[in-house]
Write a protein that holds these residues in place. Structure first.
Motif, PDB file in Angstrom:
ATOM      1  N   UNK A 233       0.840  -1.211   0.000  1.00 63.56           N
ATOM      2  CA  UNK A 233       0.000   0.000   0.000  1.00 63.56           C
ATOM      3  C   UNK A 233       0.865   1.246   0.000  1.00 63.56           C
ATOM      4  N   UNK A 234       0.452   2.214  -0.792  1.00 68.58           N
ATOM      5  CA  UNK A 234       1.093   3.533  -0.776  1.00 68.58           C
ATOM      6  C   UNK A 234       0.107   4.502  -0.168  1.00 68.58           C
ATOM      7  N   UNK A 235       0.557   5.260   0.823  1.00 68.47           N
ATOM      8  CA  UNK A 235      -0.330   6.240   1.459  1.00 68.47           C
ATOM      9  C   UNK A 235       0.303   7.622   1.352  1.00 68.47           C
ATOM     10  N   UNK A 236      -0.321   8.465   0.543  1.00 72.18           N
ATOM     11  CA  UNK A 236       0.167   9.845   0.339  1.00 72.18           C
ATOM     12  C   UNK A 236       1.660   9.908   0.075  1.00 72.18           C
ATOM     13  N   UNK A 237       2.159   9.006  -0.747  1.00 71.22           N
ATOM     14  CA  UNK A 237       3.604   8.955  -1.001  1.00 71.22           C
ATOM     15  C   UNK A 237       4.016  10.133  -1.881  1.00 71.22           C
ATOM     16  N   UNK A 238       4.952  10.899  -1.350  1.00 69.54           N
ATOM     17  CA  UNK A 238       5.428  12.094  -2.045  1.00 69.54           C
ATOM     18  C   UNK A 238       6.929  11.962  -2.248  1.00 69.54           C
ATOM     19  N   UNK A 239       7.379  12.354  -3.445  1.00 65.17           N
ATOM     20  CA  UNK A 239       8.822  12.334  -3.692  1.00 65.17           C
ATOM     21  C   UNK A 239       9.239  13.602  -4.414  1.00 65.17           C
ATOM     22  N   UNK A 240      10.191  14.308  -3.816  1.00 62.28           N
ATOM     23  CA  UNK A 240      10.751  15.484  -4.468  1.00 62.28           C
ATOM     24  C   UNK A 240      12.267  15.321  -4.502  1.00 62.28           C
ATOM     25  N   UNK A 241      12.866  15.719  -5.614  1.00 62.18           N
ATOM     26  CA  UNK A 241      14.326  15.841  -5.677  1.00 62.18           C
ATOM     27  C   UNK A 241      14.596  17.331  -5.575  1.00 62.18           C
ATOM     28  N   UNK A 242      15.041  17.798  -4.410  1.00 65.56           N
ATOM     29  CA  UNK A 242      15.214  19.233  -4.214  1.00 65.56           C
ATOM     30  C   UNK A 242      13.874  19.921  -4.416  1.00 65.56           C
ATOM     31  N   UNK A 243      13.855  20.915  -5.303  1.00 66.48           N
ATOM     32  CA  UNK A 243      12.599  21.643  -5.515  1.00 66.48           C
ATOM     33  C   UNK A 243      11.700  20.945  -6.532  1.00 66.48           C
ATOM     34  N   UNK A 244      12.206  19.877  -7.182  1.00 72.26           N
ATOM     35  CA  UNK A 244      11.399  19.199  -8.210  1.00 72.26           C
ATOM     36  C   UNK A 244      10.522  18.121  -7.583  1.00 72.26           C
ATOM     37  N   UNK A 245       9.227  18.358  -7.653  1.00 67.68           N
ATOM     38  CA  UNK A 245       8.290  17.376  -7.110  1.00 67.68           C
ATOM     39  C   UNK A 245       7.994  16.357  -8.222  1.00 67.68           C
ATOM     40  N   UNK A 246       8.409  15.133  -8.009  1.00 62.72           N
ATOM     41  CA  UNK A 246       8.235  14.100  -9.039  1.00 62.72           C
ATOM     42  C   UNK A 246       6.918  13.355  -8.816  1.00 62.72           C
ATOM     43  N   UNK A 247       6.661  13.007  -7.555  1.00 62.61           N
ATOM     44  CA  UNK A 247       5.394  12.348  -7.203  1.00 62.61           C
ATOM     45  C   UNK A 247       4.731  13.205  -6.132  1.00 62.61           C
ATOM     46  N   UNK A 248       3.641  13.917  -6.469  1.00 63.00           N
ATOM     47  CA  UNK A 248       3.059  14.846  -5.495  1.00 63.00           C
ATOM     48  C   UNK A 248       2.320  14.163  -4.348  1.00 63.00           C
ATOM     49  N   UNK A 249       1.796  12.967  -4.564  1.00 65.75           N
ATOM     50  CA  UNK A 249       1.072  12.289  -3.477  1.00 65.75           C
ATOM     51  C   UNK A 249       0.321  11.107  -4.054  1.00 65.75           C
TER      52      UNK A 249
ATOM     53  N   UNK B  42       9.836  11.263   0.393  1.00 64.90           N
ATOM     54  CA  UNK B  42       9.963  12.588   1.020  1.00 64.90           C
ATOM     55  C   UNK B  42       8.956  12.682   2.167  1.00 64.90           C
ATOM     56  N   UNK B  43       7.737  12.194   1.918  1.00 64.97           N
ATOM     57  CA  UNK B  43       6.763  12.019   2.997  1.00 64.97           C
ATOM     58  C   UNK B  43       5.774  10.948   2.573  1.00 64.97           C
ATOM     59  N   UNK B  44       4.945  10.517   3.504  1.00 66.22           N
ATOM     60  CA  UNK B  44       3.992   9.448   3.227  1.00 66.22           C
ATOM     61  C   UNK B  44       4.544   8.096   3.648  1.00 66.22           C
ATOM     62  N   UNK B  45       3.747   7.061   3.401  1.00 66.06           N
ATOM     63  CA  UNK B  45       4.121   5.731   3.894  1.00 66.06           C
ATOM     64  C   UNK B  45       4.005   4.667   2.814  1.00 66.06           C
TER      65      UNK B  45
END
Ligand code: ATP
Length: 332
Positions: free
Chosen positions: A5-21, A56-59
């Motif tokens: 399960x992905x829960x609000x998974x967010x990934x940013x490389x520096x200022x570049x948000x690749x996966x917002x949630x 970056x955040x989320x689970x």
């Protein structure tokens, strides 16, 4: 078990948000395909699940356990890459046995697991060869063998067939489907090829600019695309989109009609001229320039004999017209 399960998974490389949630639940034993155009974040999402990138955040939960901060080795997942990542100086046997050796299994245990995997993958007679002495398809099978012996909770495939020629891709695709049927282990498979997605997946996750656009079975996505992006991405050749008067007369900003839902009729449709005819044998794809609906791709049976310059009239099948609102969402 292999629930992910992905829960609000967010990934940013520096200022570049690749996966917002991203939110997604994958059932034990499912074959899930992540599909989307180049750069949409498919590999990043897979690498987050594998633990090769940190969220970056989320689970991320595997069988209910939060593994967001766990090392890749603690996740019990096996990843198969496009590049195979085999050791060139080792035999096929040693390549497949490598994770077992690392885990400290005895040589006898290693050999019995290698033999079992080789049998599943038809590699038994190649065990003493080196990767350099194998074809691309055989190398990819060795990489899969190395994943199988680990008995992972889930397999993660990152564009595993990209380096193979067209015919071999079809064969390997079927082999991976059979492997899934035999092992019944959860598989997550990344591809940019919508035909691979359609033919392999229990459920497809369509990604666009890091966002999940829609999740559903292949037939769901084909027959009930949620928006213009999914409608345009799933289906080959691509759905025709028509705006202006023809759409407005049906109460939509855009209407969509698949090439297979347009017919060439004697009169009463959209009049046009065949600008291009692609003869595939069984089917012909016509590019028809019309006044009323713009340029349309139309699929006709190969024996119709239509060609460049022919005047035709094109009629849509009324119950196969998709309607989209101004914001691109599918209308009921
Ligand atoms: P492709 O099909 O081309 O492999 P993809 O959908 O798998 O594409 P990703 O590899 O996940 O896409 O990349 C998504 C986006 O994230 C791209 O725009 C890429 O440039 C960016 N990206 C990936 N890794 C990094 C990184 N380490 N630093 C900065 N940006 C990155």
């Amino acid at each position: 078990m292999g629930k992910i399960a992905l829960k609000n998974v967010r990934k940013a490389f520096g200022e570049f948000v690749i996966v917002p949630g991203a939110n997604l639940e994958i059932d034990d034993g499912e074959f899930i395909v992540f599909v989307g155009p180049s750069g949409c974040g498919k590999s990043t999402l897979l690498r987050l699940i594998a633990g090769l990138e940190d969220v970056t955040s989320g689970q991320i939960l595997i069988d209910g356990r939060d593994v967001s901060d766990a090392a890749p080795s603690e996740r019990k997942l096996a990843m198969v890459f496009q590049s195979y990542a085999l050791y060139p100086h080792m035999s096929v046997r040693k390549n497949i046995a490598f994770p077992l050796k690392m885990a400290g299994l005895s040589p006898d245990e290693q050999e019995s697991k290698v033999q079992a995997a080789a049998k599943i993958l038809n590699l038994t007679s190649y065990l003493d060869r080196r990767p350099g002495q194998l074809s691309g398809g055989q190398r990819q099978r060795v990489a899969i063998g190395r994943a199988i012996v680990r008995e992972p909770t889930a397999f993660l495939f990152d564009e595993p067939l990209s380096n193979l020629d067209a015919a071999l891709r079809v064969t390997m695709r079927q082999e991976i489907i059979e492997l899934h049927q035999n092992l019944k282990t959860t598989m997550i498979y990344v591809t940019h090829d919508q035909i691979e997605a359609m033919t392999m997946a229990d459920r497809i996750v369509v990604l666009n600019a890091g966002q999940i656009e829609q999740v559903g079975s292949p037939i769901d996505l084909y027959s009930r695309p949620a928006n213009l992006f999914v409608a345009g991405f799933i289906g080959s050749p691509r759905m025709n989109f028509i705006t202006g008067h023809e759409a407005a007369s049906r109460g939509a900003a855009t209407i969509g009609i698949r090439p297979e839902h347009l017919d060439v009729v004697s009169e009463g449709g959209w009049d046009g001229v065949v600008a291009l005819a692609e003869h595939l044998g069984s089917d012909t794809f016509l590019r028809v320039k019309t006044e009323a609906a713009g340029t349309l791709t139309v699929r006709v049976p190969g024996e119709r004999g239509l060609t460049h310059g022919d005047r035709v009239s094109i009629s849509p099948r009324q119950h196969n017209i998709y309607r989209f609102s101004e914001d691109g969402k599918a209308m009921q």
